[in-house]
Design an enzyme around this catalytic site. Structure first.
Site, PDB file in Angstrom:
ATOM      1  N   HIS A   1      -5.474  -3.819   9.666  1.00 47.65           N
ATOM      2  CA  HIS A   1      -4.186  -4.516   9.799  1.00 47.65           C
ATOM      3  C   HIS A   1      -3.984  -4.981  11.237  1.00 47.65           C
ATOM      4  CE1 HIS A   1      -2.392  -2.111   6.160  1.00 47.65           C
ATOM      5  NE2 HIS A   1      -3.482  -2.786   5.856  1.00 47.65           N
TER       6      HIS A   1
ATOM      7  N   ASP B   1     -10.976  -3.706   4.287  1.00 41.43           N
ATOM      8  CA  ASP B   1     -10.955  -2.248   4.155  1.00 41.43           C
ATOM      9  C   ASP B   1     -12.346  -1.623   4.153  1.00 41.43           C
ATOM     10  OD1 ASP B   1      -8.183  -2.015   4.060  1.00 41.43           O
ATOM     11  OD2 ASP B   1      -8.104  -2.267   1.893  1.00 41.43           O
TER      12      ASP B   1
ATOM     13  N   ASP C   1      -7.975  -8.302   4.538  1.00 42.16           N
ATOM     14  CA  ASP C   1      -8.049  -6.845   4.661  1.00 42.16           C
ATOM     15  C   ASP C   1      -9.222  -6.336   3.822  1.00 42.16           C
ATOM     16  OD1 ASP C   1      -7.103  -4.407   5.508  1.00 42.16           O
ATOM     17  OD2 ASP C   1      -5.496  -4.266   4.034  1.00 42.16           O
TER      18      ASP C   1
ATOM     19  N   HIS D   1      -1.113   7.162  -3.742  1.00 45.53           N
ATOM     20  CA  HIS D   1       0.102   6.490  -4.211  1.00 45.53           C
ATOM     21  C   HIS D   1       0.463   7.178  -5.520  1.00 45.53           C
ATOM     22  CE1 HIS D   1      -1.919   3.090  -2.083  1.00 45.53           C
ATOM     23  NE2 HIS D   1      -0.701   2.665  -1.813  1.00 45.53           N
TER      24      HIS D   1
ATOM     25  N   GLU E   1      -3.236   1.022  10.961  1.00 46.71           N
ATOM     26  CA  GLU E   1      -4.485   0.748  10.233  1.00 46.71           C
ATOM     27  C   GLU E   1      -5.282  -0.288  11.008  1.00 46.71           C
ATOM     28  OE1 GLU E   1      -4.425   0.498   5.983  1.00 46.71           O
ATOM     29  OE2 GLU E   1      -5.836  -1.187   5.981  1.00 46.71           O
TER      30      GLU E   1
ATOM     31  N   GLU F   1       3.804   1.797   8.040  1.00 48.70           N
ATOM     32  CA  GLU F   1       2.448   1.242   8.246  1.00 48.70           C
ATOM     33  C   GLU F   1       2.534  -0.262   8.425  1.00 48.70           C
ATOM     34  OE1 GLU F   1      -0.548   2.569   5.424  1.00 48.70           O
ATOM     35  OE2 GLU F   1      -1.644   0.698   5.684  1.00 48.70           O
TER      36      GLU F   1
HETATM   37  C1  XLS Z   1      -2.837  -1.916   2.175  1.00 50.33           C
HETATM   38  C2  XLS Z   1      -2.408  -0.651   2.767  1.00 50.33           C
HETATM   39  C3  XLS Z   1      -2.180   0.466   1.784  1.00 50.33           C
HETATM   40  C4  XLS Z   1      -1.382   1.573   2.418  1.00 50.33           C
HETATM   41  C5  XLS Z   1      -0.747   2.488   1.433  1.00 50.33           C
HETATM   42  O1  XLS Z   1      -3.243  -2.837   2.849  1.00 50.33           O
HETATM   43  O2  XLS Z   1      -3.317  -0.276   3.753  1.00 50.33           O
HETATM   44  O3  XLS Z   1      -3.383   0.925   1.277  1.00 50.33           O
HETATM   45  O4  XLS Z   1      -2.136   2.318   3.306  1.00 50.33           O
HETATM   46  O5  XLS Z   1       0.128   1.844   0.586  1.00 50.33           O
HETATM   47 NI    NI Z   2      -3.380   1.605   4.784  1.00 49.10          NI
HETATM   48 NI    NI Z   3      -4.716  -2.040   4.309  1.00 53.26          NI
END
Ligand code: XLS
Ligand code: NI
Ligand code: NI
Length: 475
Positions: A310, A348, A346, A141, A307, A271
Site C-alpha cells: 500500500h 501482495d 496490490d 476477516h 502495509e 490500515e
Molecule cells: C487489502 C488489505 C486487506 C487488509 C485487511 O488490500 O491489505 O487485506 O489487510 O482487510
Molecule cells: Ni493488509
Molecule cells: Ni493490501
C-alpha cells in the site's frame, strides 16, 4: 483503454476474486479423509516436518536460513522482534483465480463448498500449518473463516461455531495478531460501510464490526484492524466528502467506545491504502490517516497498520510510511508484503527483497519493536505456485527475508556509521542557538540579527553516496 483499466482493477481485487471463484471439489485426497464432516483424520500437510533453523548454508527449501526464533539480536529474541502471523484469507481462501482464469490451487482438503463443515476443516488446516511453520499468530476477516447465514443472527451463529473450534485449536500458545470485519465484498457495501450513503448499510457495518470485535477479543486477539476497502469515493460530483468523513469518525468513535465496554485491551489499527477498490480511499497514507485521527480527537485511540504494498501504491516507500507512523507515535503493525515494480496494483507478494526488509527493520528497531503488533503476511502465493509445499516455501522465504533485514539493521546500528553521518549532518543545531530554535524560542528578530552577524552560511555535503555505500555494505 477504459476496459483495460477495468480489467486491471478487477485483477487487483484479489480478495474478491479469491472468494467468488470456488475451487472445484478435490476432497478426499488421501487415505483417511472424511469430507462429509469437519473431521479430517490424518495430516493436512503429510510429509512436511516442523520447520527448523538450519543456517545460511542450508539448501533445504523447507528450513529457515536466517530466522532463528530463539536467537537474541539487540537484546530481544528474533521471534519477539517479528511476532509473525499467517493471514487466513490469502493462505486458506486464496484460490489463484483471477478475472482471466479459473482457480489454480486445488488444495486436497477443499471440497469446493462454502459450508460450515468446510470452514471447520480449513481451520484445522490453518492450525496444522501454523504449528509446523512455528509461528504463534494468525489474522482473519470474519467472512474468511465462516459462511454467511440468511440473517445477522444466523451469520453470527455460524461465526460462533467456527470461532469455538478455532479457540480450541489455538491452545494456549497461538492467538490472533488481529481480527477484522470484511466490509467490501458484499454488494450492500458498494458505496462503503461506515461511509455509505445508506443509513441501513452503516447500521449493518456497525453490527458486523461489533461482532468481529467480540470474537477477536474472545480469541485473545492482540489488535483489531480497520481497512477501509470501500471507504472512499469514485467521483466527488456525487459525494459529500465532509459528511462521509464525519460518518467514518462517528463509526470509529463507537468502535473505540465498544472496545472499552467489552474490556478488549488490544490496539485498534487503521490500515492506510490510497486506492483500490475505490478510486480514492479516505485513509490514503499514514500522514492522511494521522491527520484524520487528530482532527476527530481519535489520535490516542488508534495506531496504524502499515502495509508495504500500500505504501508503494501511494507513491511512498514502505520505509517512508513506517517512519511517518513512528515519528507520530502511531506505528502499530506491519502487513509484510511487497508489490511488483512493473505492476501497478496490490499484488501482495511475499517480501523477498533484503534491502527493503533492512530498511523496514531499521524503523522497527527505532520503534523498540512492534508489540502488541507484529508482522502479518498479508501476502499470497503466485497464481502459478500450486504445490501444497509452496505455501510453506513462500512463508519461509518471507520470514527469512525479514530476519535477514533484522540482522542487517542490527549491524548498521552496531557499527554506528550511518547514525554518525546523520548526527554530523545536523551538528550546526547542536549549539546554544540551535537549541533555542528547537525549543521554539527563535523569533524572527533574533534570527535576522544572527543572520546578519553570521553572514553567508557554509553548507556541508549531504554525503548521499556515502550513506548508500554504508547501507549496501550491511546487506
Ligand atoms: C487489502 C488489505 C486487506 C487488509 C485487511 O488490500 O491489505 O487485506 O489487510 O482487510
Ligand atoms: Ni493488509
Ligand atoms: Ni493490501
Amino acid at each position: 483503454m477504459k476496459s483495460a483499466k477495468f480489467l486491471l482493477l478487477l485483477i487487483s481485487l484479489n480478495v474478491v476474486s479469491n472468494l467468488v471463484m470456488a475451487a472445484p471439489p478435490t476432497c478426499p485426497a488421501h487415505l483417511g479423509s472424511d469430507c462429509a464432516t469437519d473431521e479430517w483424520k490424518g495430516e493436512f500437510f503429510p510429509g512436511i516436518p516442523k520447520i527448523k533453523y538450519e543456517g545460511p548454508s542450508s539448501k533445504n527449501p523447507l528450513a529457515f536460513k536466517w530466522y532463528n526464533a530463539e536467537e537474541e539480536i539487540l537484546g530481544k529474541k528474533m521471534k519477539d522482534w517479528m511476532r509473525f502471523s499467517v493471514a487466513f484469507w490469502h493462505t486458506f481462501r486464496g484460490t489463484g483465480g483471477d478475472p482471466f482464469g479459473a482457480p489454480t490451487k486445488m488444495w486436497p482438503w477443499e471440497d469446493g463448498t462454502n459450508s460450515l463443515a468446510m470452514a471447520k476443516r480449513r481451520m484445522r488446516a490453518n492450525f496444522e500449518f501454523i504449528e509446523k511453520l512455528g509461528v504463534d499468530r494468525w489474522c482473519f476477516h470474519d467472512k474468511d473463516i465462516a459462511p454467511d447465514g440468511k440473517t445477522i443472527e444466523e451469520t453470527n451463529a455460524n461465526l460462533d461455531e467456527v470461532v469455538a473450534l478455532a479457540k480450541e485449536l489455538q491452545g494456549t500458545k497461538i492467538r490472533p495478531l488481529w481480527g477484522t470485519a470484511q466490509l467490501f465484498h458484499h454488494p450492500r457495501y458498494m458505496h462503503g460501510g461506515a461511509t455509505s450513503s445508506e443509513l441501513g448499510v452503516y447500521l449493518y457495518a456497525a453490527a458486523q464490526v461489533k461482532k468481529a470485535m467480540e470474537v477477536t477479543h474472545y480469541l485473545g486477539g492482540e489488535n483489531y484492524v480497520f481497512w477501509g476497502g470501500r471507504e472512499g469515493y469514485q467521483s466527488l460530483l456525487n459525494t459529500d466528502m465532509e459528511r462521509e468523513l464525519n460518518h467514518m469518525a462517528s463509526f470509529l468513535e463507537a468502535a473505540a467506545a465498544y472496545k472499552k465496554k467489552i474490556g478488549f485491551n488490544g490496539t485498534l489499527l487503521i490500515e492506510p491504502k490510497p486506492q483500490e477498490p475505490t478510486k480514492h480511499q479516505y485513509d490514503w497514507d499514514a500522514a492522511t490517516a494521522a491527520n484524520f485521527l487528530r482532527k476527530y480527537g481519535l489520535i490516542d485511540e488508534f495506531k496504524l497498520n502499515i502495509e508495504c504494498n500500500h505504501a508503494t501504491l501511494s507513491g511512498h516507500s514502505c520505509h517512508h510510511e513506517l517512519e511517518t507512523a513512528r515519528i507520530n507515535g502511531l506505528l502499530g503493525n506491519i502487513d509484510a508484503n511487497t508489490g511488483d515494480p512493473q505492476i501497478g496494483w496490490d499484488t501482495d507478494q511475499f517480501m523477498m527483497d533484503v534491502s527493503e526488509a533492512t530498511l523496514v527493520m531499521l524503523s522497527v528497531i527505532k520503534n523498540g519493536g512492534l508489540a502488541p503488533g507484529g508482522f502479518n503476511f498479508d501476502a499470497k502465493l503466485r497464481r502459478e505456485s500450486t504445490d501444497v509445499e509452496d505455501i510453506f516455501i513462500a512463508h519461509i522465504a518471507g520470514m527469512d527475508t525479514v530476519a535477514r533485514g533484522l540482522r542487517n539493521a542490527a549491524k548498521l546500528l552496531a557499527d554506528g556509521l550511518l547514525s554518525e553521518l546523520v548526527r554530523q549532518r545536523y551538528q550546526s543545531f547542536d549549539t546554544e542557538l540551535g537549541a533555542q530554535i528547537e525549543a521554539g524560542k527563535g523569533d524572527f528578530d533574533l534570527l535576522e540579527k544572527k543572520a546578519i552577524e553570521w553572514g553567508e552560511p557554509t553548507v556541508a555535503s549531504a554525503k548521499q553516496e556515502l550513506a548508500e555505500m554504508i547501507f549496501q555494505s550491511a546487506l
